[in-house]
Each structure stands twice: as structure tokens, then as C-alpha cells.
Design a protein around this motif. Structure first.
Motif, PDB file in Angstrom:
ATOM      1  N   LEU A  48       0.825  -1.207   0.000  1.00 28.06           N
ATOM      2  CA  LEU A  48       0.000   0.000   0.000  1.00 28.06           C
ATOM      3  C   LEU A  48       0.862   1.261   0.000  1.00 28.06           C
ATOM      4  N   TYR A  49       1.931   1.245   0.773  1.00 34.94           N
ATOM      5  CA  TYR A  49       2.851   2.385   0.797  1.00 34.94           C
ATOM      6  C   TYR A  49       3.479   2.584  -0.583  1.00 34.94           C
ATOM      7  N   SER A  50       3.919   1.504  -1.207  1.00 38.54           N
ATOM      8  CA  SER A  50       4.547   1.598  -2.523  1.00 38.54           C
ATOM      9  C   SER A  50       3.577   2.169  -3.557  1.00 38.54           C
ATOM     10  N   VAL A  51       2.325   1.724  -3.507  1.00 35.78           N
ATOM     11  CA  VAL A  51       1.326   2.239  -4.441  1.00 35.78           C
ATOM     12  C   VAL A  51       1.104   3.723  -4.205  1.00 35.78           C
ATOM     13  N   SER A  52       1.062   4.127  -2.948  1.00 35.49           N
ATOM     14  CA  SER A  52       0.816   5.541  -2.651  1.00 35.49           C
ATOM     15  C   SER A  52       1.952   6.436  -3.120  1.00 35.49           C
ATOM     16  N   ARG A  53       3.119   5.863  -3.316  1.00 35.14           N
ATOM     17  CA  ARG A  53       4.299   6.629  -3.742  1.00 35.14           C
ATOM     18  C   ARG A  53       4.597   6.450  -5.226  1.00 35.14           C
ATOM     19  N   ASP A  54       3.685   5.821  -5.976  1.00 36.84           N
ATOM     20  CA  ASP A  54       3.885   5.574  -7.413  1.00 36.84           C
ATOM     21  C   ASP A  54       5.224   4.902  -7.683  1.00 36.84           C
ATOM     22  N   LYS A  55       5.523   3.889  -6.901  1.00 35.20           N
ATOM     23  CA  LYS A  55       6.782   3.146  -7.027  1.00 35.20           C
ATOM     24  C   LYS A  55       6.889   2.455  -8.384  1.00 35.20           C
ATOM     25  N   ASP A  56       8.103   2.374  -8.898  1.00 32.78           N
ATOM     26  CA  ASP A  56       8.391   1.673 -10.142  1.00 32.78           C
ATOM     27  C   ASP A  56       8.702   0.206  -9.817  1.00 32.78           C
ATOM     28  N   VAL A  57       7.968  -0.719 -10.424  1.00 30.26           N
ATOM     29  CA  VAL A  57       8.163  -2.155 -10.217  1.00 30.26           C
ATOM     30  C   VAL A  57       8.454  -2.793 -11.570  1.00 30.26           C
ATOM     31  N   ARG A  58       9.677  -3.281 -11.727  1.00 39.11           N
ATOM     32  CA  ARG A  58      10.092  -3.954 -12.961  1.00 39.11           C
ATOM     33  C   ARG A  58       9.769  -3.140 -14.212  1.00 39.11           C
ATOM     34  N   GLY A  59      10.050  -1.836 -14.107  1.00 38.59           N
ATOM     35  CA  GLY A  59       9.855  -0.951 -15.252  1.00 38.59           C
ATOM     36  C   GLY A  59       8.445  -0.429 -15.431  1.00 38.59           C
ATOM     37  N   ILE A  60       7.549  -0.779 -14.514  1.00 40.04           N
ATOM     38  CA  ILE A  60       6.167  -0.321 -14.599  1.00 40.04           C
ATOM     39  C   ILE A  60       5.866   0.527 -13.368  1.00 40.04           C
ATOM     40  N   THR A  61       5.364   1.728 -13.584  1.00 40.30           N
ATOM     41  CA  THR A  61       5.025   2.600 -12.463  1.00 40.30           C
ATOM     42  C   THR A  61       3.648   2.227 -11.940  1.00 40.30           C
ATOM     43  N   LEU A  62       3.579   1.974 -10.647  1.00 41.54           N
ATOM     44  CA  LEU A  62       2.298   1.667 -10.021  1.00 41.54           C
ATOM     45  C   LEU A  62       1.428   2.913 -10.048  1.00 41.54           C
ATOM     46  N   THR A  63       0.185   2.744 -10.446  1.00 46.81           N
ATOM     47  CA  THR A  63      -0.770   3.843 -10.418  1.00 46.81           C
ATOM     48  C   THR A  63      -2.004   3.359  -9.679  1.00 46.81           C
ATOM     49  N   GLY A  64      -2.889   4.240  -9.391  1.00 46.37           N
ATOM     50  CA  GLY A  64      -4.082   3.872  -8.643  1.00 46.37           C
ATOM     51  C   GLY A  64      -3.921   4.266  -7.189  1.00 46.37           C
ATOM     52  N   THR A  65      -4.869   3.833  -6.408  1.00 40.36           N
ATOM     53  CA  THR A  65      -4.882   4.165  -4.990  1.00 40.36           C
ATOM     54  C   THR A  65      -4.527   2.932  -4.166  1.00 40.36           C
ATOM     55  N   PRO A  66      -4.154   3.136  -2.912  1.00 38.93           N
ATOM     56  CA  PRO A  66      -3.938   1.976  -2.044  1.00 38.93           C
ATOM     57  C   PRO A  66      -5.184   1.082  -1.964  1.00 38.93           C
ATOM     58  N   GLU A  67      -6.372   1.660  -2.012  1.00 42.08           N
ATOM     59  CA  GLU A  67      -7.595   0.847  -1.974  1.00 42.08           C
ATOM     60  C   GLU A  67      -7.712  -0.015  -3.230  1.00 42.08           C
ATOM     61  N   ASP A  68      -7.314   0.516  -4.389  1.00 41.66           N
ATOM     62  CA  ASP A  68      -7.300  -0.287  -5.617  1.00 41.66           C
ATOM     63  C   ASP A  68      -6.384  -1.493  -5.442  1.00 41.66           C
ATOM     64  N   ALA A  69      -5.210  -1.267  -4.858  1.00 43.71           N
ATOM     65  CA  ALA A  69      -4.249  -2.352  -4.648  1.00 43.71           C
ATOM     66  C   ALA A  69      -4.800  -3.374  -3.667  1.00 43.71           C
ATOM     67  N   ARG A  70      -5.415  -2.905  -2.592  1.00 47.07           N
ATOM     68  CA  ARG A  70      -5.995  -3.822  -1.610  1.00 47.07           C
ATOM     69  C   ARG A  70      -7.056  -4.700  -2.264  1.00 47.07           C
ATOM     70  N   GLN A  71      -7.921  -4.095  -3.073  1.00 47.56           N
ATOM     71  CA  GLN A  71      -8.956  -4.879  -3.735  1.00 47.56           C
ATOM     72  C   GLN A  71      -8.349  -5.893  -4.697  1.00 47.56           C
ATOM     73  N   ALA A  72      -7.332  -5.481  -5.437  1.00 49.81           N
ATOM     74  CA  ALA A  72      -6.687  -6.389  -6.391  1.00 49.81           C
ATOM     75  C   ALA A  72      -6.057  -7.579  -5.685  1.00 49.81           C
ATOM     76  N   LEU A  73      -5.495  -7.340  -4.525  1.00 48.68           N
ATOM     77  CA  LEU A  73      -4.815  -8.411  -3.796  1.00 48.68           C
ATOM     78  C   LEU A  73      -5.768  -9.259  -2.962  1.00 48.68           C
ATOM     79  N   VAL A  74      -6.609  -8.628  -2.192  1.00 48.20           N
ATOM     80  CA  VAL A  74      -7.418  -9.352  -1.216  1.00 48.20           C
ATOM     81  C   VAL A  74      -8.736  -9.835  -1.798  1.00 48.20           C
ATOM     82  N   GLU A  75      -9.420  -8.991  -2.556  1.00 49.50           N
ATOM     83  CA  GLU A  75     -10.728  -9.388  -3.064  1.00 49.50           C
ATOM     84  C   GLU A  75     -10.617 -10.103  -4.404  1.00 49.50           C
ATOM     85  N   ASN A  76      -9.919  -9.533  -5.352  1.00 45.66           N
ATOM     86  CA  ASN A  76      -9.815 -10.137  -6.680  1.00 45.66           C
ATOM     87  C   ASN A  76      -8.787 -11.262  -6.704  1.00 45.66           C
TER      88      ASN A  76
END
Length: 104
Positions: A48-76
């Protein structure tokens, strides 16, 4: 049902669809409900912290909100915190929501 534990790096790679083949297979099985992937609350907080900071992961910049990431991981993605850390995850979410409302 098999249970696996994911760390921060694997969760971030999952979000940008950059997992190695073997790990990608395990996550696909979890998405299908055939296996369970658990993640420590600290790993979820780091994601969640990384998403909030638009961290670059393997050449891809994370976008969206921490809630988007939580849903992608926990719900989806059907990841979950181990039972012993569920309260810790809830505290992390509450803390995240508090800090987001005061900084946003």
C-alpha cells in the motif's frame, strides 16, 4: 487446499503482472479458488505504501490508490492475511485511512 505465503516483492510483481512462471501459476490457482495465498500484514502495508508513492516495479510505475491495490490483492486475487495478523491488518487499514485523510 494448499496455502502459500507471499512477500512484498511477489505482491508488487503480481500487481504489474510480472511474476515468474512458477509464481504466476500459484497466483492463478489462487484466483481460481484452488489454493490460498497468505500475506503478512507488514507485506500488505508495504504494498500500500509503494502504491501511494507511485513506485516503479520492474519498469512499470504503479498507479491507482492503495484501496485499488488492496482490492486487487485481497478481493480479486484472493490473498489474505493469516488469521493471527487479521487484527494487525485492520489496524494498518485504519491507520492508512487516517493518514490518507489528513494528508490528502
Amino acid at each position: 487446499m494448499a496455502t502459500y505465503t507471499a512477500d512484498t516483492v511477489s505482491l508488487l510483481a503480481y500487481l504489474v503482472d510480472a511474476l515468474p512462471h512458477g509464481a504466476d501459476q500459484v497466483f492463478a490457482e489462487a484466483e481460481a479458488g484452488e489454493t490460498v495465498i497468505e500475506a503478512p500484514s507488514t507485506a500488505l502495508a508495504e504494498v500500500l505504501y509503494s502504491v501511494s508513492r507511485d513506485k516503479d516495479v520492474r519498469g512499470i510505475t504503479l498507479t491507482g490508490t492503495p484501496e485499488d491495490a488492496r482490492q486487487a490483492l485481497v478481493e480479486n486475487g484472493r490473498s489474505r492475511s493469516p488469521p493471527s495478523t487479521s487484527r494487525s491488518w485492520q489496524r494498518t487499514r485504519n491507520c492508512w485511512a487516517s493518514s490518507a485523510s489528513t494528508t490528502g
